[in-house]
Design an enzyme around this catalytic site. Structure first.
Site, short mmCIF file in Angstrom:
data_model
loop_
_atom_site.label_atom_id
_atom_site.label_comp_id
_atom_site.label_asym_id
_atom_site.label_seq_id
_atom_site.Cartn_x
_atom_site.Cartn_y
_atom_site.Cartn_z
N ASP A 121 0.76 -1.29 0.16
CA ASP A 121 0.05 -0.14 0.07
C ASP A 121 1.10 1.28 0.19
O ASP A 121 0.36 2.15 -0.62
CB ASP A 121 -0.82 0.08 1.11
CG ASP A 121 -1.86 -1.18 1.11
OD1 ASP A 121 -1.81 -1.80 0.15
OD2 ASP A 121 -2.61 -1.31 2.36
N ASP A 199 -2.60 5.60 -2.93
CA ASP A 199 -1.78 4.04 -2.29
C ASP A 199 -1.14 3.70 -3.41
O ASP A 199 -1.71 3.44 -4.55
CB ASP A 199 -2.99 3.48 -1.62
CG ASP A 199 -3.25 3.75 -0.18
OD1 ASP A 199 -2.80 4.68 0.27
OD2 ASP A 199 -4.05 2.79 0.48
N HIS A 248 -7.98 0.29 -3.72
CA HIS A 248 -6.90 -0.76 -4.41
C HIS A 248 -7.28 -1.54 -5.72
O HIS A 248 -8.49 -2.15 -5.63
CB HIS A 248 -6.49 -1.73 -3.24
CG HIS A 248 -5.98 -0.88 -1.95
ND1 HIS A 248 -5.64 -1.41 -1.02
CD2 HIS A 248 -5.64 0.56 -1.90
CE1 HIS A 248 -4.85 -0.51 -0.02
NE2 HIS A 248 -5.04 0.52 -0.85
N ASP A 250 -6.09 -4.38 -6.92
CA ASP A 250 -5.75 -5.59 -7.32
C ASP A 250 -6.79 -6.65 -6.87
O ASP A 250 -6.58 -7.70 -6.49
CB ASP A 250 -4.48 -5.76 -6.18
CG ASP A 250 -4.23 -5.27 -5.29
OD1 ASP A 250 -5.35 -4.92 -4.53
OD2 ASP A 250 -3.07 -5.39 -4.54
N CYS A 352 -1.37 -8.01 -1.40
CA CYS A 352 -1.25 -6.97 -0.50
C CYS A 352 -0.23 -7.10 0.25
O CYS A 352 0.39 -6.16 0.76
CB CYS A 352 -2.45 -6.62 0.24
SG CYS A 352 -4.12 -6.17 -0.94
#
Length: 367
Positions: A121, A199, A248, A250, A352
């Protein structure tokens, strides 16, 4: 210096930081820690960007240590994950242990910390450069301190080390009247354009092309900062997300290998992908398999997509997701099923929980 004919000219040692994409053979990785993890302090960036069950829990207990009921099984899975990485030939590095229960202050606000469970992150690796990102969560403002020992080592060995402008994170950045948009309503975000924030986990890398989603932790100013920093060497493409709580990339959009892209059909409209992806095979992710019981997860059910590529074939995937495992195998990959469900209360899964520092490969264009 003149080198005599019988002498060997000195050669520079290869930089320990070298990673341009998500799939070249993985050599060295930073894996997160759970020691002294603290439940993030209640704030609009936290309570309105995670699943509602977890948000209710965090409103009451934010700032306290995670209970052993959550940390013990997650640590066991993390230890097994690290063992698998090392068995597959990957060098594993760890951040320093930090006590996140301590209160810290800036001139504008105070908070306790969070955890180093998710190195992805706060740090973006682009080639030989480590970029510390200006994260929007106040609880993460000093999280990068845990990585200083490693970053100093990498810098001394030749890596570039950059930090984006440190954000003030004043109240002016946040929409305290935020509410999640209903289906069909325009997208809304917790953060505005008061200052650049982003991030690293809102970006994925495909050589000279990076892909990003605007989210509740990454604003347009943050994306613009990175575009200007990387200049003409890289192109950043924005991916439109239909997620009502975007945070995020992903769990929505994951390049697995050259020409192969894994897409979340609930969050991404395949027909609206950037034109550069027209030549790629788009793999539609299967619906996540049901998970028994409440784990107070900070993540959506699509954390099933949060896989880690060890190379263009080997992929670490959660053992609780047989549909994803079968799909990956059918697409020609070699899944390595690994239990990791209990890590979700700490913010993520395999992608992550890691930061790939070095992959065998060079900068290329894949489009």
């Amino acid at each position: 210096m003149t080198v005599k004919s019988h002498e060997v000219a000195p050669t520079a040692s290869p930089c320990p930081v070298n990673s341009f994409n998500e799939w070249d053979p993985l050599e060295e990785v930073i894996v997160g820690r759970l020691e002294r993890a603290t439940i993030p302090s209640a704030h609009v960036t936290v309570t309105f960007t995670i699943p509602r069950i977890a948000a209710k829990f965090y409103r009451w207990v934010g700032g306290r240590r995670y209970p052993k009921l959550l940390t013990a099984p997650a640590q066991a899975e993390l230890d097994r994950f690290i063992h698998i990485l090392e068995a597959e030939g990957v060098r594993v590095r760890r951040p320093d242990v930090v006590d996140f229960s301590k209160t810290f202050r800036t001139p504008h606000w105070k908070s306790k910390g969070f955890t180093t469970a998710c190195p992805r992150d706060g740090i973006l690796v682009v080639g030989d450069e480590l970029i510390e990102t200006p994260m929007a969560w106040r609880t993460r403002h000093f999280e990068m301190q845990a990585y200083r020992t490693l970053f100093k080592e990498y810098f001394a060995a030749g890596a570039r080390w950059t930090a984006a402008p440190t954000p003030e994170l004043r109240d002016e950045l946040f929409d305290y009247d935020y509410r999640m948009p209903e289906p069909g309503e325009p997208q809304r975000y917790v953060v505005n354009e008061f200052e650049p924030v982003f991030d690293a986990a809102d970006f994925v890398r495909c050589g000279r092309d990076l892909f990003v989603t605007r989210s509740n932790v990454s604003n347009d100013a943050g994306i613009s900062w990175l575009r200007r920093h990387l200049r003409d060497n890289y192109t950043i493409h924005e991916i439109e997300s239909r997620c009502r709580q975007p945070m995020h990339i992903d769990s929505s959009f994951m390049p697995l290998a050259p020409g192969k892209l894994l897409v979340n059909p609930d969050y991404i409209d395949v027909d609206r992908l950037p034109d550069v992806l027209k030549s790629w095979e788009v793999l539609i992710a299967p619906q996540p398999d049901p998970i028994q019981g409440s784990l107070l997860s900070m993540c959506s059910e699509w954390i099933s997509m949060n896989v880690l590529m060890l190379d263009t074939e080997r992929v670490i995937v959660d053992a609780s997701q047989p549909s994803m495992i079968k799909a990956l195998r059918d697409w020609g990959f070699r899944p390595i099923p690994t239990p990791f469900l209990h890590y979700s209360p700490f913010g993520g899964s395999f992608h992550c929980a890691t930061l790939d520092v070095r992959r065998t490969g060079t900068l290329q264009s894949y489009f």
